[in-house]
Structures are given as structure tokens and as C-alpha cells.
Write an enzyme that holds these catalytic residues in place. Sequence first.
Site, PDB file in Angstrom:
ATOM      1  CB  ALA A 188       2.752  45.736 -20.447  1.00 21.13           C
ATOM      2  CD  GLU A 189       1.449  44.596 -15.203  1.00 17.51           C
ATOM      3  OE1 GLU A 189       1.998  43.479 -15.172  1.00 17.51           O
ATOM      4  OE2 GLU A 189       1.883  45.573 -14.551  1.00 17.51           O
ATOM      5  CB  ALA A 190      -2.323  40.483 -20.746  1.00 25.04           C
TER       6      ALA A 190
END
Length: 319
Positions: A188-190
Site C-alpha cells: 500500500a505505501e509503495a
Amino acid sequence: MKCILFKWVLCLLLGFSSVSYSREFTIDFSTQQSYVSSLNSIRTEISTPLEHISQGTTSVSVINHTPPGSYFAVDIRGLDVYQARFDHLRLIIEQNNLYVAGFVNTATNTFYRFSDFTHISVPGVTTVSMTTDSSYTTLQRVAALERSGMQISRHSLVSSYLALMEFSGNTMTRDASRAVLRFVTVTAEALRFRQIQREFRQALSETAPVYTMTPGDVDLTLNWGRISNVLPEYRGEDGVRVGRISFNNISAILGTVAVILNCHHQGARSVRAVNEESQPECQITGDRPVIKINNTLWESNTAAAFLNRKSQFLYTTGK
């Protein structure tokens, strides 16, 4: 009568589809290239590029708004480069904000759902409603692990996968929380941040270095909502300031940010706590999101804090 019945069934189906909408994707960790390609494929499907923040084929994209409760599934693949194994983990991600709602053990067909995602329903699985929420504050506390300085490698992802496969019950354990923190970061953060994608992908090379999450990476994740509210206003200014985050040019923006929230969609949720400091997803409707000072685009709260500190300095020094 048949016509009336058909219309009733059609309305029922349409009503159901408006409540929950889902798609399936894969993130392949086999190589650096397959990993980046997987993320780019998801971004293409779930978001729309901003024309004014674009260079060549690279752009910042805005998440396409979907009905509340919509999600997409991400199957984790390629953790073992040499064998097709470790392939029973599926993450459930809410589409409008890219929050991980929980994970599915496809071997047991069990969906472990975090307590703050009761509005997410996945058909065809046994759902375990956990007492643990998905906030970083909670997960770090249970994991006894700070994200700043957290290390992630192919080996640690395999260990994290095994921890989630062994997990059962409705309360997150230390090992399971650590596993979720790692997988959320590299999925998700990537998806949100090219900076995190770029720094982690090196861990998938043959030399297999370890990715260490920096304070700067953490700061990005905690300010995604604020960044999302400012970047749509960008029109080639000399820079952008959001809290401690500075972008000096469009290349810096594109090298850091990939996908932002749809803050300006009518009817989109404007406030939802997403981090340790309880910052909202997007700025509250009605507030002025940005102020331009000397051709630099400042987030309004950042500008207010800066000007306040400057006025206090001038007052105390008598200048």
C-alpha cells in the site's frame, strides 16, 4: 408480472454492486522489474493521471472514486524466486484510500478483518472480525516495533508470510503485527510513494540488500492526506511545502509521490484519522488548502505555522 420481477432483481443487483465493488491484482516479488510492473499495473487500473504533474509516461495519479466499501484484493507472489510456493496470502485493500482492511489466508479461506473495517465485506470467505484496529499506532505497540528503522528484506517477508499463515484468533500477535507492518509498507505505501518503491525494490536484487525505513519515509506516510490536498493545486511553482516535506521541482514530486487521495470528489469522506497524530485523510471541506508565497506552494497549515514562528522571532528579537 415477469417484467416487474426482472426489474426488481435488476435493481437489487445494482444496489448490491453499489455497496461493494472489488477487483483482483497480483504483486510479484520475484524480481525488481516484476515488482515495479505490478505496482504500476495497479496504479493504472485504480487512478487517473494529473496532466499538470507529468513528465513523459510518469505522473502523479488521483484515485478513482468508487462506492463506499469498495476494495481490491492483492495476491502476494514470488517471495521464493526458485519455487512457486508461499502463495496463500491475499491482502484486502479499500480502494478509495489504499488502507489495508485485513488479510486472507487462502489455504483456510479465512479473512482476518481489522476492527475499523466492518464496512468491508468479502464474499465466499469465513470472516474473523478482529479486536485489533489497523492504525500504525496500534500495530507498532502490539509489534513492539517502530516503523522508523524497520528493516525489510526478502527473507523477512518470507518470515512475515509464515507468521500470517500461522495466525489464528481475533487479536493480533506480535509476530502477525510485524508481518502486517512490513507487507503494508511494500504494498500500500509503495503504491502511494515511488520513494518507498524505489528504496525497497533493491532488496529484491541478487545482492539482496536490506531496506531500512527512514524517518523521511515515515513522514511521507503520515502526511499523505495533506500532500493529496495540495498537489492538485500545483501548476509549475518553484516548490511545494507540506509540513517538513519539501519538493523543489516537478521531478522531486514525481520521484516521491505516485498516487494521491481523491480529496476533491464531491461526497468523499473528508476526515478520517490515519496516523499517530490523528491527521485527516483530506483537509476539512471549506478550508483553503494552499497559499502561494514567493512562487512556492505552501500547505495552509504549514504556512500558518511558519509565519507564526517568524512573527514570534521578530517580536522577541525586536527586529
